[in-house]
Write a protein that holds these residues in place. Structure first.
Motif, short mmCIF file in Angstrom:
data_model
loop_
_atom_site.label_atom_id
_atom_site.label_comp_id
_atom_site.label_asym_id
_atom_site.label_seq_id
_atom_site.Cartn_x
_atom_site.Cartn_y
_atom_site.Cartn_z
N ALA A 153 0.84 -1.21 0.00
CA ALA A 153 0.00 0.00 0.00
C ALA A 153 0.87 1.26 0.00
O ALA A 153 0.59 2.22 -0.74
CB ALA A 153 -0.93 -0.01 1.22
N GLU A 154 1.95 1.25 0.80
CA GLU A 154 2.86 2.40 0.84
C GLU A 154 3.55 2.59 -0.51
O GLU A 154 3.72 3.72 -0.98
CB GLU A 154 3.91 2.23 1.95
N ARG A 155 3.97 1.50 -1.11
CA ARG A 155 4.61 1.59 -2.43
C ARG A 155 3.66 2.24 -3.43
O ARG A 155 4.04 3.16 -4.17
CB ARG A 155 5.00 0.19 -2.90
N LEU A 156 2.42 1.74 -3.47
CA LEU A 156 1.45 2.26 -4.43
C LEU A 156 1.14 3.74 -4.16
O LEU A 156 0.96 4.53 -5.08
CB LEU A 156 0.17 1.43 -4.39
N ALA A 157 1.08 4.10 -2.87
CA ALA A 157 0.79 5.49 -2.50
C ALA A 157 1.90 6.42 -2.96
O ALA A 157 1.66 7.59 -3.30
CB ALA A 157 0.61 5.60 -0.99
N GLY A 158 3.13 5.90 -3.03
CA GLY A 158 4.28 6.73 -3.40
C GLY A 158 4.54 6.80 -4.89
O GLY A 158 5.41 7.56 -5.34
N GLU A 159 3.84 6.00 -5.68
CA GLU A 159 4.06 5.99 -7.12
C GLU A 159 3.18 7.02 -7.82
O GLU A 159 2.12 7.38 -7.33
CB GLU A 159 3.79 4.58 -7.69
N SER A 160 3.59 7.44 -9.01
CA SER A 160 2.82 8.44 -9.76
C SER A 160 1.57 7.83 -10.39
O SER A 160 0.59 8.53 -10.64
CB SER A 160 3.69 9.08 -10.84
N ASP A 176 -7.82 1.42 1.93
CA ASP A 176 -7.82 2.44 2.99
C ASP A 176 -6.65 3.41 2.82
O ASP A 176 -6.81 4.62 2.97
CB ASP A 176 -7.77 1.78 4.38
N ARG A 177 -5.48 2.87 2.50
CA ARG A 177 -4.29 3.72 2.36
C ARG A 177 -4.40 4.64 1.14
O ARG A 177 -3.98 5.80 1.17
CB ARG A 177 -3.03 2.84 2.25
N LEU A 178 -4.98 4.11 0.04
CA LEU A 178 -5.05 4.89 -1.20
C LEU A 178 -6.35 5.69 -1.33
O LEU A 178 -6.51 6.45 -2.28
CB LEU A 178 -4.91 3.95 -2.41
N GLY A 179 -7.27 5.50 -0.38
CA GLY A 179 -8.55 6.20 -0.46
C GLY A 179 -9.39 5.77 -1.65
O GLY A 179 -10.05 6.59 -2.30
N LEU A 180 -9.38 4.47 -1.93
CA LEU A 180 -10.09 3.93 -3.10
C LEU A 180 -11.29 3.10 -2.68
O LEU A 180 -11.29 2.49 -1.62
CB LEU A 180 -9.14 3.05 -3.93
N SER A 225 -7.97 2.23 -14.61
CA SER A 225 -6.94 1.35 -14.04
C SER A 225 -7.44 0.82 -12.70
O SER A 225 -7.73 1.60 -11.80
CB SER A 225 -5.65 2.14 -13.82
N TRP A 226 -7.52 -0.50 -12.60
CA TRP A 226 -8.03 -1.13 -11.38
C TRP A 226 -7.04 -2.14 -10.84
O TRP A 226 -6.37 -2.85 -11.59
CB TRP A 226 -9.38 -1.82 -11.66
N LEU A 227 -6.96 -2.18 -9.51
CA LEU A 227 -6.18 -3.20 -8.81
C LEU A 227 -7.09 -4.38 -8.49
O LEU A 227 -8.22 -4.17 -8.03
CB LEU A 227 -5.60 -2.63 -7.51
N ILE A 228 -6.61 -5.58 -8.73
CA ILE A 228 -7.40 -6.78 -8.50
C ILE A 228 -6.63 -7.68 -7.54
O ILE A 228 -5.50 -8.10 -7.84
CB ILE A 228 -7.64 -7.55 -9.83
#
Length: 197
Positions: free
Chosen positions: A43-50, A73-77, A141-144
């Motif tokens: 989650a932290e990695r994804l939050a830090g990426e563009s 929760d971390r990405l607000g999605l 773009s969706w995460l699965i």
């Protein structure tokens, strides 16, 4: 903005059964403390990426749904669940370790265990899910968040040239839609697990 869909496939975090080498299938196991920590690192990695994601869909089995919830929760999605993303049923092999499987069914146990879900069935429900996602959210773009065997089968089906190494827990595989199919932007990546905590 690209009109091509992007899917970020994620395998759930590690469970106690993963650590014991027990096959899970549709058995509804939960994340271990380590699995929860892994999901937070991703989650932290994804939050830090563009790269920005539109939402997350997870298998409704607890180990995947919890992984999805931590990331959402971390990405607000928004987080949706879909039973079509469940792991393959391994039938009588569920709950067994590799030595138990080898002694009961032999080296070719994957082909021999009687009541497990076949590849064609996994691909059928997985492809129906992908088709629906692409139709409902064009250009998004969706995460699965799903499971190892399901993921290996679907990635091979969608993007045949990728190697079929073991899909790691909380790995990220990113596929982008092209006119004639899907191309891989990232495969089975666990760089976030190498971060020092």
């Amino acid at each position: 903005m690209s009109q091509h869909n992007t899917i970020g496939w994620i395998r759930h975090g590690v469970t106690e059964w993963n650590l014991l080498g027990k096959i899970q299938g549709t058995t509804d196991t939960t994340l271990s403390a380590e699995g929860i920590a892994q999901a937070r690192l991703l989650a932290e990695r994804l939050a830090g990426e563009s790269k920005r994601w539109n939402g997350i869909v997870a298998s409704d089995l607890k180990r995947a749904a919890t992984t999805g919830r931590i990331i959402a929760d971390r990405l607000g999605l928004p987080l949706l669940t879909d039973a079509r993303l469940r792991e393959r049923s391994f039938g009588q092999a569920e709950g067994t370790t590799l030595p138990e499987r080898l002694s009961r069914w032999g080296d070719d146990w994957r082909a021999v265990v009687p009541d497990q879900e076949q590849n064609a069935s996994v691909v059928e429900r997985g492809q129906a899910f992908v088709d629906e996602l692409v139709a409902e959210y064009p250009g998004q773009s969706w995460l699965i968040v799903t499971h190892g065997s399901f993921l290996a089968t679907m990635i091979k089906h969608m993007c045949g040239e990728l190697d079929d190494r073991h899909i790691q827990n909380v790995s990220l595989t990113v596929l982008e839609q092209e006119a004639n199919g899907w191309k891989s932007l990232l495969h089975n990546c666990t760089l976030h697990l190498q971060a020092t905590s």
